[in-house]
Design an enzyme around this catalytic site. Structure first.
Site, PDB file in Angstrom:
ATOM      1  N   ASN A  22      17.488  -5.606   8.180  1.00 37.69           N
ATOM      2  CA  ASN A  22      16.147  -6.169   8.023  1.00 37.69           C
ATOM      3  C   ASN A  22      15.769  -6.208   6.549  1.00 37.69           C
ATOM      4  O   ASN A  22      15.737  -5.178   5.884  1.00 37.69           O
ATOM      5  CB  ASN A  22      15.153  -5.281   8.799  1.00 37.69           C
ATOM      6  CG  ASN A  22      13.716  -5.723   8.601  1.00 37.69           C
ATOM      7  OD1 ASN A  22      13.457  -6.889   8.328  1.00 37.69           O
ATOM      8  ND2 ASN A  22      12.793  -4.791   8.756  1.00 37.69           N
ATOM      9  N   ALA A  68       0.815  -1.216   0.000  1.00 35.83           N
ATOM     10  CA  ALA A  68       0.000   0.000   0.000  1.00 35.83           C
ATOM     11  C   ALA A  68       0.849   1.267   0.000  1.00 35.83           C
ATOM     12  O   ALA A  68       0.312   2.368  -0.084  1.00 35.83           O
ATOM     13  CB  ALA A  68      -0.933  -0.004   1.205  1.00 35.83           C
ATOM     14  N   GLY A  69       2.158   1.091   0.089  1.00 36.91           N
ATOM     15  CA  GLY A  69       3.042   2.264   0.200  1.00 36.91           C
ATOM     16  C   GLY A  69       2.961   3.137  -1.050  1.00 36.91           C
ATOM     17  O   GLY A  69       2.574   2.674  -2.122  1.00 36.91           O
ATOM     18  N   GLY A 129       5.702  -6.205  -0.875  1.00 41.86           N
ATOM     19  CA  GLY A 129       5.493  -6.251  -2.323  1.00 41.86           C
ATOM     20  C   GLY A 129       6.675  -5.712  -3.097  1.00 41.86           C
ATOM     21  O   GLY A 129       6.784  -5.939  -4.304  1.00 41.86           O
ATOM     22  N   TYR A 176       8.605  -5.936 -44.816  1.00 38.03           N
ATOM     23  CA  TYR A 176       7.593  -5.849 -43.776  1.00 38.03           C
ATOM     24  C   TYR A 176       6.512  -6.874 -44.090  1.00 38.03           C
ATOM     25  O   TYR A 176       5.873  -6.816 -45.148  1.00 38.03           O
ATOM     26  CB  TYR A 176       6.976  -4.443 -43.706  1.00 38.03           C
ATOM     27  CG  TYR A 176       5.798  -4.434 -42.757  1.00 38.03           C
ATOM     28  CD1 TYR A 176       6.001  -4.635 -41.392  1.00 38.03           C
ATOM     29  CD2 TYR A 176       4.491  -4.289 -43.212  1.00 38.03           C
ATOM     30  CE1 TYR A 176       4.925  -4.681 -40.507  1.00 38.03           C
ATOM     31  CE2 TYR A 176       3.412  -4.335 -42.339  1.00 38.03           C
ATOM     32  CZ  TYR A 176       3.649  -4.528 -40.991  1.00 38.03           C
ATOM     33  OH  TYR A 176       2.597  -4.586 -40.118  1.00 38.03           O
ATOM     34  N   ALA A 232      13.745  -9.418 -51.474  1.00 41.12           N
ATOM     35  CA  ALA A 232      14.167  -8.231 -50.732  1.00 41.12           C
ATOM     36  C   ALA A 232      13.220  -7.069 -51.000  1.00 41.12           C
ATOM     37  O   ALA A 232      12.786  -6.869 -52.125  1.00 41.12           O
ATOM     38  CB  ALA A 232      15.583  -7.855 -51.137  1.00 41.12           C
ATOM     39  N   ARG A 290       9.849   7.284  -3.596  1.00 43.03           N
ATOM     40  CA  ARG A 290      11.206   7.389  -4.130  1.00 43.03           C
ATOM     41  C   ARG A 290      11.323   6.928  -5.582  1.00 43.03           C
ATOM     42  O   ARG A 290      12.329   7.174  -6.236  1.00 43.03           O
ATOM     43  CB  ARG A 290      12.181   6.588  -3.239  1.00 43.03           C
ATOM     44  CG  ARG A 290      12.405   7.252  -1.879  1.00 43.03           C
ATOM     45  CD  ARG A 290      13.031   6.295  -0.877  1.00 43.03           C
ATOM     46  NE  ARG A 290      12.012   5.428  -0.269  1.00 43.03           N
ATOM     47  CZ  ARG A 290      12.275   4.486   0.651  1.00 43.03           C
ATOM     48  NH1 ARG A 290      13.526   4.300   1.064  1.00 43.03           N
ATOM     49  NH2 ARG A 290      11.313   3.748   1.163  1.00 43.03           N
TER      50      ARG A 290
HETATM   51  C1  UD1 Z   1      11.259  -1.341   5.373  1.00 34.38           C
HETATM   52  C2  UD1 Z   1      11.626  -1.694   6.835  1.00 34.38           C
HETATM   53  C3  UD1 Z   1      13.148  -1.716   6.976  1.00 34.38           C
HETATM   54  C4  UD1 Z   1      13.728  -2.721   6.011  1.00 34.38           C
HETATM   55  C5  UD1 Z   1      13.276  -2.414   4.563  1.00 34.38           C
HETATM   56  C6  UD1 Z   1      13.678  -3.561   3.653  1.00 34.38           C
HETATM   57  C7  UD1 Z   1       9.878  -0.827   8.328  1.00 34.38           C
HETATM   58  C8  UD1 Z   1       9.495   0.248   9.252  1.00 34.38           C
HETATM   59  N1  UD1 Z   1      11.068  -0.685   7.727  1.00 34.38           N
HETATM   60  O1  UD1 Z   1      11.705  -0.034   5.098  1.00 34.38           O
HETATM   61  O2  UD1 Z   1      13.505  -2.094   8.311  1.00 34.38           O
HETATM   62  O3  UD1 Z   1      15.147  -2.688   6.093  1.00 34.38           O
HETATM   63  O4  UD1 Z   1      11.850  -2.295   4.483  1.00 34.38           O
HETATM   64  O5  UD1 Z   1      13.367  -3.311   2.312  1.00 34.38           O
HETATM   65  O6  UD1 Z   1       9.140  -1.787   8.169  1.00 34.38           O
HETATM   66  N2  UD1 Z   1       3.777  -0.273   2.946  1.00 34.38           N
HETATM   67  C9  UD1 Z   1       2.419  -0.282   3.137  1.00 34.38           C
HETATM   68  N3  UD1 Z   1       1.840   0.699   3.871  1.00 34.38           N
HETATM   69  C10 UD1 Z   1       2.557   1.694   4.457  1.00 34.38           C
HETATM   70  C11 UD1 Z   1       3.955   1.716   4.256  1.00 34.38           C
HETATM   71  C12 UD1 Z   1       4.526   0.713   3.508  1.00 34.38           C
HETATM   72  O7  UD1 Z   1       1.724  -1.182   2.649  1.00 34.38           O
HETATM   73  O8  UD1 Z   1       1.945   2.541   5.100  1.00 34.38           O
HETATM   74  C13 UD1 Z   1       4.398  -1.329   2.127  1.00 34.38           C
HETATM   75  C14 UD1 Z   1       5.070  -0.768   0.871  1.00 34.38           C
HETATM   76  O9  UD1 Z   1       4.173  -0.777  -0.205  1.00 34.38           O
HETATM   77  C15 UD1 Z   1       6.229  -1.711   0.660  1.00 34.38           C
HETATM   78  C16 UD1 Z   1       6.537  -2.229   2.056  1.00 34.38           C
HETATM   79  O10 UD1 Z   1       5.423  -1.946   2.851  1.00 34.38           O
HETATM   80  O11 UD1 Z   1       5.889  -2.808  -0.177  1.00 34.38           O
HETATM   81  C17 UD1 Z   1       7.773  -1.573   2.643  1.00 34.38           C
HETATM   82  O12 UD1 Z   1       7.600  -0.183   2.714  1.00 34.38           O
HETATM   83  P1  UD1 Z   1       8.780   0.836   2.435  1.00 34.38           P
HETATM   84  O13 UD1 Z   1       8.266   2.204   2.601  1.00 34.38           O
HETATM   85  O14 UD1 Z   1       9.466   0.488   1.174  1.00 34.38           O
HETATM   86  O15 UD1 Z   1       9.734   0.507   3.686  1.00 34.38           O
HETATM   87  P2  UD1 Z   1      11.296   0.771   3.755  1.00 34.38           P
HETATM   88  O16 UD1 Z   1      11.533   2.195   4.022  1.00 34.38           O
HETATM   89  O17 UD1 Z   1      11.942   0.179   2.568  1.00 34.38           O
HETATM   90 MG    MG Z   2      11.170  -0.641   0.756  1.00 32.37          MG
END
Ligand code: UD1
Ligand code: MG
Length: 460
Positions: free
Chosen positions: A177, A13-14, A108, A356, A370, A18
């Site tokens: 992590n 859901a993120g 994801g 073609y 050709a 970036r």
């Molecule tokens: C996260 C971890 C970090 C780890 C890294 C590995 C946390 C707090 N941090 O950071 O420790 O080293 O992944 O790649 O967990 N997402 C949601 N809803 C939200 C926020 C995120 O569904 O509100 C989902 C995103 O879509 C994504 C995943 O969670 O698939 C990770 O989110 P992202 O923001 O990429 O976390 P990182 O900053 O990479």
């Molecule tokens: Mg990430």
């Protein structure tokens, strides 16, 4: 490893800020396949009792890609802990009926994860004395923004600290992590409910559940996996790094399957490219999605191929372009600067240079000279060109579709063919040649005189 008492939560859901993209991050592609497809496939191979994908409101396209799983909606992107909490109600029945031991949380955006690693995490969590949480760790060369895994002297996990919240010395920890966690189902609800937002980002960090579990005297452990599996895609640079790994795996698999790749690093495959045995692929060849290549095919340098089937023994390229719907028959030849789209090329037929062929059926053994062009499009509709077995199409022929050339027919070079040609007929569709003996000499004389006159004028 039995996984029928495990469920999986896939967080997607993120915002993917970036990536600087209008497209949801998990729909960006590796080898032509969306990131989330990789994760869902890895999870599906484990055959868990249920898979929940967490999405933001309005992510219909991602929901489509995740068809076959259950979707939970996270109301606002308040962090990975908040996202996991959004999935929790969808597991309620399984947990209250005691049908679940483990909940795996995967991201994801971590597409290269192997099913075997997920299985290893389940095994480690269940190993006595049972752990409440197992975190998948990795040791990247540059730990950068990854969360750091803080362990005690016995290697037991104490906490996960996000880079932004870490002290100088915590930031020096190399063990990071990956984002994947296996959590004891019976602790999931209470652990998630205890997460707060007192951190640098003001978000609900899923990673906080480790320290929460430790404060309650629960054991937490780490399983490590190779970096290649755990690349998190957050930026376009990460996407390119993951693509490089996927390409390497696909090339290795093609070679493992009996194909010769002359210079593997210059050959780009799709996740679904099917390559037979004794296939040879020259340098700089790009495969889009939907390509199947049978045994003994040779693809020479600099070809671009998508949505095409190439039958046994065919030779394609160099510099050929096969587009969706191209079906190249056994032992057929498609040579340099030939484009084929939505066309069936019969056994042993040849189009060796500069053509073609679109919306066409070319019979077995036909020879396409050709510069032959099928005019398949009149600006409104696309129509078919049919060429019979063994027909011979002279160079620089224009076939204005819809049109059919019979089996064994000959088309004179330079023809514009606008009517059907019968079997074994010769068709000539060009202006007749006119010869004027001696005229070239006269023209030369006249032009030379004119040139001399001009030069004199300039000098004088
Ligand atoms: C996260 C971890 C970090 C780890 C890294 C590995 C946390 C707090 N941090 O950071 O420790 O080293 O992944 O790649 O967990 N997402 C949601 N809803 C939200 C926020 C995120 O569904 O509100 C989902 C995103 O879509 C994504 C995943 O969670 O698939 C990770 O989110 P992202 O923001 O990429 O976390 P990182 O900053 O990479
Ligand atoms: Mg990430």
């Amino acid at each position: 490893m039995s996984s029928e008492r495990a469920a999986a939560i896939v967080l997607a859901a993120g915002k993917g800020t970036r990536m600087k993209s209008d497209r949801p991050k998990v729909l960006h592609r590796l080898a032509g396949r969306p990131l989330i497809r990789y994760v869902l496939d890895a999870v599906a191979r484990l055959a868990p009792a249920r898979t929940i994908v967490v999405l933001a409101p309005g992510m219909e396209e991602v929901a489509q890609e995740a068809a076959g799983t259950q979707v939970a909606i996270q109301s606002a992107p308040l962090g990975t802990g908040h996202a996991a909490l959004a999935a929790h109600p969808a597991l309620d029945d399984l947990i209250t009926e005691d049908r679940l031991d483990d909940v795996l949380v995967v991201f994801g955006d971590t597409p290269l994860l192997a099913t075997a690693t997920l299985a290893a995490m389940l095994a480690e969590r269940r190993r006595a004395p049972e752990a409440a949480i197992v975190v998948l760790g990795m040791r990247p060369a540059d730990p950068g923004a990854y969360g750091r895994l803080v362990c005690d002297k016995d290697g037991m996990l104490e906490a996960v600290i996000e880079a932004k919240d870490a002290t100088e010395s915590q930031r020096r920890i190399g063990l990071c992590n990956s984002g994947v966690m296996a959590i004891a189902a019976r602790h999931l609800g209470t652990l998630l409910a205890a997460i707060g937002t007192d951190n640098a980002k003001g978000e609900y960090y899923l990673t906080d559940i480790v320290a929460i579990a430790r404060a309650r005297g629960l054991a937490c452990r780490v399983v490590e996996a190779p970096l290649d599996e755990l690349v998190g895609v957050n930026s376009r640079a990460d996407l390119a790094a993951a693509e490089a790994i996927v390409q390497r795996r696909l090339r290795d698999a093609a070679m493992e399957g009996g194909a010769t790749l002359i210079d593997p690093a210059t050959i780009f495959l799709s996740a679904d490219t099917v390559i037979g045995r004794d296939v040879t692929i020259g340098p700089f060849v790009n495969f889009g999605p939907g390509v199947a290549i049978e045994d003994g095919v040779e693809i020479r340098a600099f070809c671009d191929i998508a949505g095409a089937r190439i039958a046994a023994g065919a030779i394609v390229g160099p510099f050929a372009r096969l587009r969706p719907g191209a079906e190249i028959g056994p032992d057929a030849h498609i040579g340099n600067f030939v484009e084929v789209k939505q066309a069936v090329i019969g056994r042993g037929a040849k189009a060796n240079h500069l053509s073609y062929i679109g919306d066409a059926e070319i019979g077995a053994g036909a020879n396409i000279g050709a510069g032959t062009i099928t005019c398949n499009y009149d600006g409104f509709t696309k129509t078919l060109t049919r060429i019979g077995e063994g027909a011979f199409i002279g160079s620089n022929t224009v076939l204005v579709a819809p049109v059919a050339v019979g089996a064994g027919a000959y088309i004179a070079a330079g023809s514009a063919i606008t009517r059907d040609v019968a079997d074994d007929a010769l068709a000539i569709g060009r202006a007749p040649q006119i010869d004027k003996p001696g005229r070239a000499k006269l023209i030369r004389k006249m032009k030379t005189a004119e040139k001399l006159a001009r030069q004199k004028k300039v000098q004088g």
